[in-house]
Design a protein around this motif. Structure first.
Motif, PDB file in Angstrom:
ATOM      1  N   ILE A   1      19.303  23.517  18.812  1.00  0.00           N
ATOM      2  CA  ILE A   1      20.317  23.859  17.814  1.00  0.00           C
ATOM      3  C   ILE A   1      21.027  22.594  17.339  1.00  0.00           C
ATOM      4  CG2 ILE A   1      21.875  24.640  19.683  1.00  0.00           C
ATOM      5  CD1 ILE A   1      23.026  26.636  17.594  1.00  0.00           C
ATOM      6  N   ASP A   2      21.026  22.427  16.014  1.00  0.00           N
ATOM      7  CA  ASP A   2      21.446  21.157  15.409  1.00  0.00           C
ATOM      8  C   ASP A   2      22.835  21.279  14.781  1.00  0.00           C
ATOM      9  OD1 ASP A   2      21.480  18.599  14.409  1.00  0.00           O
ATOM     10  OD2 ASP A   2      19.662  18.802  13.200  1.00  0.00           O
ATOM     11  N   GLU A   3      23.807  20.655  15.387  1.00  0.00           N
ATOM     12  CA  GLU A   3      25.186  20.565  14.883  1.00  0.00           C
ATOM     13  C   GLU A   3      25.760  21.899  14.394  1.00  0.00           C
ATOM     14  OE1 GLU A   3      26.601  17.157  13.130  1.00  0.00           O
ATOM     15  OE2 GLU A   3      24.860  15.902  13.573  1.00  0.00           O
ATOM     16  N   PRO A   4      25.820  22.888  15.288  1.00  0.00           N
ATOM     17  CA  PRO A   4      26.288  24.211  14.846  1.00  0.00           C
ATOM     18  C   PRO A   4      27.768  24.258  14.501  1.00  0.00           C
ATOM     19  CG  PRO A   4      25.998  24.195  17.225  1.00  0.00           C
ATOM     20  CD  PRO A   4      25.430  22.894  16.709  1.00  0.00           C
TER      21      PRO A   4
ATOM     22  N   PRO B   1      18.353  25.052  12.476  1.00  0.00           N
ATOM     23  CA  PRO B   1      18.535  23.743  11.829  1.00  0.00           C
ATOM     24  C   PRO B   1      19.971  23.469  11.423  1.00  0.00           C
ATOM     25  CG  PRO B   1      17.427  25.259  10.331  1.00  0.00           C
ATOM     26  CD  PRO B   1      17.620  25.986  11.627  1.00  0.00           C
ATOM     27  N   GLU B   2      20.250  22.204  11.130  1.00  0.00           N
ATOM     28  CA  GLU B   2      21.603  21.842  10.683  1.00  0.00           C
ATOM     29  C   GLU B   2      21.827  22.403   9.282  1.00  0.00           C
ATOM     30  OE1 GLU B   2      22.156  17.550  10.395  1.00  0.00           O
ATOM     31  OE2 GLU B   2      20.237  17.317   9.408  1.00  0.00           O
ATOM     32  N   GLY B   3      23.090  22.531   8.909  1.00  0.00           N
ATOM     33  CA  GLY B   3      23.414  22.968   7.557  1.00  0.00           C
ATOM     34  C   GLY B   3      23.395  24.468   7.371  1.00  0.00           C
TER      35      GLY B   3
ATOM     36  N   LYS C   1      18.936  12.141  15.566  1.00  0.00           N
ATOM     37  CA  LYS C   1      18.995  13.405  16.331  1.00  0.00           C
ATOM     38  C   LYS C   1      18.174  14.501  15.651  1.00  0.00           C
ATOM     39  CE  LYS C   1      23.509  13.527  15.991  1.00  0.00           C
ATOM     40  NZ  LYS C   1      23.698  12.369  15.061  1.00  0.00           N
ATOM     41  N   THR C   2      18.412  14.672  14.353  1.00  0.00           N
ATOM     42  CA  THR C   2      17.667  15.703  13.620  1.00  0.00           C
ATOM     43  C   THR C   2      16.186  15.358  13.551  1.00  0.00           C
ATOM     44  OG1 THR C   2      19.611  16.300  12.326  1.00  0.00           O
ATOM     45  CG2 THR C   2      17.480  16.888  11.382  1.00  0.00           C
ATOM     46  N   THR C   3      15.894  14.074  13.370  1.00  0.00           N
ATOM     47  CA  THR C   3      14.498  13.620  13.346  1.00  0.00           C
ATOM     48  C   THR C   3      13.809  13.960  14.668  1.00  0.00           C
ATOM     49  OG1 THR C   3      15.128  11.836  11.846  1.00  0.00           O
ATOM     50  CG2 THR C   3      13.032  11.582  13.023  1.00  0.00           C
TER      51      THR C   3
END
Ligand SMILES: Nc1ncnc2c1ncn2[C@@H]1O[C@H](COP(=O)(O)OP(=O)(O)OP(=O)(O)O)[C@@H](O)[C@H]1O
Ligand SMILES: [Mg+2]
Length: 233
Positions: A158-161, A82-84, A40-42
């Protein structure tokens, strides 16, 4: 609005995405769900031009954009959170927000966006002069969201908020996303919170092992079917 055709991408000799076909419709919220390591992030990195494509094409409003640099993507109206919940810990909250608008030229416009951010996230106004490193996890996620919105992207990735946040903060994240959607922003949401993601989405993609294994309108998606797919191989 954004379309991927036959996309392959990965890291050096390791390919992660395999012939990915996706379409994100204008004004809609599309969610991409899938287990850890699904790619997913890739996928988001490939869209943003952070990693090159090994094959395939990406189109924005019909124009081919793969190979475009990440900084140019901002100018095209595509932004990523981004995630994190990455924030610049040794910078003040307000300076973190201003960084989100680095590509914006007019100063009055920036002041208005800052005011918007503080209206949307009142807690950030209270903490505006504080170092971002002193924020709680929930506050840091709000800052990451607010900073991403400072560029006012037409398409927001938006990645895993909601990852690792307390239920009340997760609720706030989804409330903010719903508001953004109501304002007509096109959103691509990567999530592990499958129930909430499907609830808020118009369209659902499920990824596994670098492939899209399900594409369906959210209204036709059954949660238990998705969970079965998670564990199938
Ligand atoms: N910088 C990197 N270099 C090499 N391999 C990587 C790199 N980043 C990710 N990978 C690999 O690519 C695959 C997909 O990772 P990715 O981060 O895209 O998954 P994900 O779906 O976002 O997972 P998660 O839900 O855990 O965030 C994994 O096998 C991972 O180990
Ligand atoms: Mg990820």
């Amino acid at each position: 609005m954004l379309e991927l055709r036959g996309v392959r991408a990965g890291y050096g000799a390791i390919n992660v995405l395999w012939d990915v076909e996706l379409a994100f419709a204008s004004g809609k919220l599309t969610t991409i769900i899938g287990p850890n390591g699904a790619g997913k992030t890739t996928l988001l990195r490939a869209i943003m031009g952070q990693i090159p494509l090994g094959a395939g094409q990406i189109y924005l409003d019909g124009a081919r954009i793969d190979g475009t640099s990440t900084s140019r993507m901002a100018a095209l109206g595509v932004g990523m959170i981004p995630e994190g919940r990455m924030v610049f810990r040794d910078m003040r909250v307000e300076d973190n927000l201003l960084l989100g608008a680095y590509s914006v030229r007019d100063r009055p416009g920036i002041a208005a966006r800052l005011e918007d951010a503080y209206t949307r996230f009142p807690r950030l106004r209270q903490r505006r002069a504080q170092l971002a490193g002193s924020l709680s996890g929930g506050e840091a996620q709000m800052l990451a969201m607010a900073r991403g919105l400072m560029a006012e992207p037409r398409l927001l990735l938006i990645d895993e908020p909601s990852l690792g946040l307390a239920p009340v903060v997760v609720q706030e994240v989804f409330t903010q996303l719903a508001q953004q959607k109501a304002q007509g922003r096109t959103i691509v949401l990567v999530e592990q919170n499958t129930r909430r993601a499907i609830d808020i989405a118009d369209h659902v993609y499920v990824m596994q092992a670098g492939r899209v294994i399900l594409s369906r309108p959210a209204s036709e998606v059954q949660l238990d079917e998705v969970h079965r797919l998670y564990f199938a191989r």
